[in-house]
Design a protein around this motif. Structure first.
Motif, PDB file in Angstrom:
ATOM      1  N   ARG A  42       0.452  -0.742  -0.347  1.00  0.00           N
ATOM      2  CA  ARG A  42      -0.327   0.054  -0.243  1.00  0.00           C
ATOM      3  C   ARG A  42       0.830   1.407   0.347  1.00  0.00           C
ATOM      4  O   ARG A  42       1.762   1.438   0.438  1.00  0.00           O
ATOM      5  N   TYR A  66       0.673  11.853   1.891  1.00  0.00           N
ATOM      6  CA  TYR A  66       0.260  11.581   2.947  1.00  0.00           C
ATOM      7  C   TYR A  66      -0.501  10.233   3.085  1.00  0.00           C
ATOM      8  O   TYR A  66      -1.832  10.916   2.773  1.00  0.00           O
ATOM      9  N   TYR A  67      -0.464   9.070   2.793  1.00  0.00           N
ATOM     10  CA  TYR A  67      -1.822   7.919   3.010  1.00  0.00           C
ATOM     11  C   TYR A  67      -1.210   7.667   4.438  1.00  0.00           C
ATOM     12  O   TYR A  67      -0.910   6.456   4.970  1.00  0.00           O
ATOM     13  N   GLN A  68      -2.794   7.825   5.505  1.00  0.00           N
ATOM     14  CA  GLN A  68      -3.038   6.749   6.335  1.00  0.00           C
ATOM     15  C   GLN A  68      -4.575   6.206   6.014  1.00  0.00           C
ATOM     16  O   GLN A  68      -5.533   6.456   5.561  1.00  0.00           O
ATOM     17  N   TYR A  69      -4.050   4.435   6.527  1.00  0.00           N
ATOM     18  CA  TYR A  69      -5.184   3.872   5.761  1.00  0.00           C
ATOM     19  C   TYR A  69      -5.448   3.400   7.436  1.00  0.00           C
ATOM     20  O   TYR A  69      -5.308   3.364   8.639  1.00  0.00           O
ATOM     21  N   VAL A  74      -9.306   5.364   3.037  1.00  0.00           N
ATOM     22  CA  VAL A  74      -7.965   5.786   3.217  1.00  0.00           C
ATOM     23  C   VAL A  74      -8.344   7.145   3.781  1.00  0.00           C
ATOM     24  O   VAL A  74      -8.707   8.062   2.532  1.00  0.00           O
ATOM     25  N   SER A  75      -7.325   7.966   4.134  1.00  0.00           N
ATOM     26  CA  SER A  75      -7.226   9.216   3.991  1.00  0.00           C
ATOM     27  C   SER A  75      -5.695   9.818   3.892  1.00  0.00           C
ATOM     28  O   SER A  75      -4.637   9.722   3.618  1.00  0.00           O
ATOM     29  N   ILE A  76      -6.264  10.963   2.821  1.00  0.00           N
ATOM     30  CA  ILE A  76      -5.155  11.230   1.577  1.00  0.00           C
ATOM     31  C   ILE A  76      -4.534  13.113   1.606  1.00  0.00           C
ATOM     32  O   ILE A  76      -5.925  14.053   1.865  1.00  0.00           O
ATOM     33  N   THR A  78      -2.185  16.216   1.330  1.00  0.00           N
ATOM     34  CA  THR A  78      -1.882  16.905  -0.112  1.00  0.00           C
ATOM     35  C   THR A  78      -1.867  18.233   0.818  1.00  0.00           C
ATOM     36  O   THR A  78      -2.097  18.809   0.807  1.00  0.00           O
ATOM     37  N   GLN A 166      -1.665   4.346  -6.463  1.00  0.00           N
ATOM     38  CA  GLN A 166      -2.199   4.138  -5.891  1.00  0.00           C
ATOM     39  C   GLN A 166      -3.283   2.438  -5.809  1.00  0.00           C
ATOM     40  O   GLN A 166      -3.895   2.627  -6.497  1.00  0.00           O
TER      41      GLN A 166
END
Length: 240
Positions: A42, A66-69, A74-76, A78, A166
């Protein structure tokens, strides 16, 4: 990524001459991107630097993503850096039980098979035709100012598709895209014709794509995707 040096793209970073079917073109770097992934494949972080036409298109010189799962999303996050200052935005993309996004902005809806390849795809323009994980036909519907057209895609069935950046949007395609035909002859006569764009590849010692060369039809009308364009994209892989 390197693009054709032209009045609309005047970046002079890492200028290189590429030859396509006997024709020579000067291209220059417009984007550099670095991605990191977790042990599950991921995406975790994305860092992009832009120059020339890409800086103009993105309205930024660089950005960090930054990607947080979470279990079902999923939180993106930018952060864009431009001459005018810094801007930050956060998007939350819902994920299905497979870990893939069934929807995204602009009416995108998709379903996936157990391996992450597309089964169905619909966007704001219409429904695409998908064959064994490859989008073979997509539609741009008519509007008051732009005629409709259909893009037909052809693949090298002996080669796997490019890696997805992605992964929560599924895999790019099951096979390697080599040609697209943009067909407008059935619509308004403002921009009639059939326009063809092609992709060629160079592979590394492990069989992964290390260079993709895109060649738009010379003289193609600018509003059509890929018109009168040359793009060279280089890939480097770092595996643990």
């Amino acid at each position: 990524m390197k693009e054709l040096v032209s009045p609309s793209q005047q970046s002079q970073l890492d200028v290189e001459t590429v030859t396509i079917n006997g024709e020579s073109f000067q291209v220059s770097t417009t984007r550099k991107s670095v991605y990191t992934y977790d042990a599950y494949g991921r995406i975790l972080t994305e860092y992009n630097q832009y120059a020339g036409s890409q800086a103009h298109y993105n309205g930024a010189n660089s950005d960090s993503v930054y990607y947080q799962y979470m279990p079902s999303a999923v939180s993106i996050r930018t952060i864009r850096f431009a001459d005018s200052g810094k801007k930050e935005s956060i998007d939350l993309i819902a994920l299905n039980k497979q870990g893939y996004a069934p929807k995204r902005p602009n009416g995108y809806e998709a379903t996936y098979d157990k391996d992450g390849y597309l089964l169905t795809l619909k966007d704001q323009w219409g429904e695409a035709k998908v064959d064994k994980g490859n989008v073979v036909e997509s539609l741009f519907v008519d509007s008051p100012v732009t005629p409709s057209y259909i893009t037909k895609s052809e693949y090298d069935l002996s080669k796997p598709g490019l890696h997805s950046v992605q992964g929560f949007y599924g895999k790019t395609s099951r096979n390697l895209l080599i040609k697209q035909t943009i067909d407008e002859k059935f619509t308004t006569q403002l921009y009639p014709g059939v326009h063809t764009v092609k992709y060629s590849y160079v592979f590394n010692e492990t069989g992964n794509v290390k260079r993709q060369i895109f060649r738009g039809k010379d003289g193609e009308l600018g509003y059509i995707y890929g018109g009168d364009r040359v793009t060279v994209t280089d890939f480097t892989y770092s595996c643990p």
